[in-house]
Design a protein around this motif. Sequence first.
Motif, short mmCIF file in Angstrom:
data_model
loop_
_atom_site.label_atom_id
_atom_site.label_comp_id
_atom_site.label_asym_id
_atom_site.label_seq_id
_atom_site.Cartn_x
_atom_site.Cartn_y
_atom_site.Cartn_z
N GLY A 136 18.70 16.71 -23.36
CA GLY A 136 19.80 17.66 -23.39
C GLY A 136 19.94 18.38 -24.71
N TYR A 137 20.86 19.32 -24.75
CA TYR A 137 21.12 20.11 -25.95
C TYR A 137 21.57 19.19 -27.09
CZ TYR A 137 23.00 23.92 -28.83
OH TYR A 137 23.26 24.81 -29.86
N GLY A 138 21.01 19.40 -28.28
CA GLY A 138 21.42 18.64 -29.44
C GLY A 138 20.75 17.28 -29.57
N GLU A 139 19.77 16.99 -28.72
CA GLU A 139 19.12 15.68 -28.74
C GLU A 139 17.67 15.74 -29.22
OE1 GLU A 139 21.38 13.17 -25.26
OE2 GLU A 139 19.70 14.45 -24.64
N ASN A 183 17.74 26.10 -31.02
CA ASN A 183 17.38 27.51 -30.94
C ASN A 183 16.42 27.79 -29.79
OD1 ASN A 183 18.96 28.27 -33.15
ND2 ASN A 183 17.33 27.86 -34.61
N THR A 184 15.52 26.86 -29.53
CA THR A 184 14.60 27.01 -28.40
C THR A 184 15.37 26.98 -27.09
OG1 THR A 184 12.76 26.00 -29.59
CG2 THR A 184 12.63 25.98 -27.19
N PHE A 185 16.30 26.06 -26.98
CA PHE A 185 17.11 25.96 -25.77
C PHE A 185 17.89 27.26 -25.52
CE2 PHE A 185 17.45 21.15 -25.02
CZ PHE A 185 16.84 21.26 -23.77
N LEU A 186 18.35 27.90 -26.59
CA LEU A 186 19.23 29.05 -26.45
C LEU A 186 18.50 30.36 -26.19
CD1 LEU A 186 21.82 28.26 -29.27
CD2 LEU A 186 22.10 27.95 -26.81
N ASN A 226 18.42 16.17 -18.01
CA ASN A 226 19.88 16.07 -17.94
C ASN A 226 20.52 17.21 -18.72
OD1 ASN A 226 22.20 14.04 -17.24
ND2 ASN A 226 22.62 14.62 -19.35
N SER A 227 21.53 17.87 -18.14
CA SER A 227 22.27 18.94 -18.78
C SER A 227 21.36 20.14 -19.07
CB SER A 227 22.94 18.42 -20.06
OG SER A 227 23.85 19.37 -20.57
N PHE A 228 21.17 20.51 -20.34
CA PHE A 228 20.22 21.60 -20.63
C PHE A 228 18.82 21.18 -20.22
CE2 PHE A 228 22.98 24.49 -22.78
CZ PHE A 228 22.27 25.66 -22.94
N GLY A 229 18.57 19.87 -20.25
CA GLY A 229 17.29 19.36 -19.75
C GLY A 229 17.17 19.54 -18.25
N GLY A 230 18.31 19.55 -17.56
CA GLY A 230 18.30 19.83 -16.12
C GLY A 230 17.95 21.28 -15.86
N LEU A 231 18.49 22.17 -16.69
CA LEU A 231 18.12 23.58 -16.62
C LEU A 231 16.62 23.74 -16.88
CD1 LEU A 231 18.51 26.69 -16.70
CD2 LEU A 231 19.16 26.43 -19.11
N ALA A 232 16.13 23.08 -17.92
CA ALA A 232 14.71 23.16 -18.26
C ALA A 232 13.85 22.63 -17.11
CB ALA A 232 14.42 22.37 -19.54
N THR A 233 14.30 21.58 -16.46
CA THR A 233 13.55 21.03 -15.33
C THR A 233 13.42 22.06 -14.23
OG1 THR A 233 14.22 18.76 -15.80
CG2 THR A 233 13.51 19.23 -13.56
N VAL A 234 14.54 22.69 -13.86
CA VAL A 234 14.51 23.71 -12.80
C VAL A 234 13.61 24.87 -13.20
CG1 VAL A 234 15.89 25.43 -11.57
CG2 VAL A 234 16.74 23.09 -11.82
#
Length: 247
Positions: A50-53, A87-90, A125-133
């Motif tokens: 997730g974000y921040g991890e 920054n990569t997530f965003l 999970n969370s932003f990681g869930g977005l990344a998974t999709v």
Amino acid sequence: MKKNFLCCLILAVAMLTLAECSSFKIDKSRYYLYTPKDTKNQPLVIVFHGYGEAENAESTMVVSTLTSTESQSKHPCYVLAPHIDDNTFLAESSRRGLYNEVKDISDHLIAEGKVNPSAIYCMGNSFGGLATVEFLEAYPEDIAGAIVMCPALTYSRDSTTNLSKIKDIPIWFAHATNDNVIPVDVSRSAVSTLKAMGSENVSLTEFSDREMLSAGALSGFHQADFAVMADESFMEWLFSQSCTPRP
């Protein structure tokens, strides 16, 4: 005789040089890769945190559970977890570049005979869930199954408009009913949309407050990964999925 020896020497040097050039090394500062005891033709689980991890990619609940002795005895597998900075997530373009790198690593592991191309899985999970999709949408024919937990799909409109690309992938969504960061309606909507598109192996499990707290999650109920990894049925389901790899 000398000519033959010289030719053999040149050939040997050329082959050694080629082998060195073709060797593939993973940047350990950017990717965590767990290797099982049996290194041949094993499943691969790609885990997006997730974000921040970013600094804890190898110690998230999903990764630490998958790499535990107990889990490996039941489900031996490689586990690949990229360290994703905020920054990569965003930035969507940065996320796309990350997915390409993850796919390259997966392809190399397959080429080396380490990973079974029919058994590549993805979780987040969370932003990681977005990344998974988004990763599934980028490579829908390469993933055998996925578990998507409280995904931040509202952050990227493209992730929801491209769901038709993943309608044939077995996906299990998981979300706390009272998640106060990402509303459960996000997962409900994704599942209903996929089912309307003809998905035959997509489902959603909602966790109650009691189930979340029992699994060790915080009262914000945004750690669906805690509840998922506390329930063995998720891993049993995931590792039972397979796909036909592209030629």
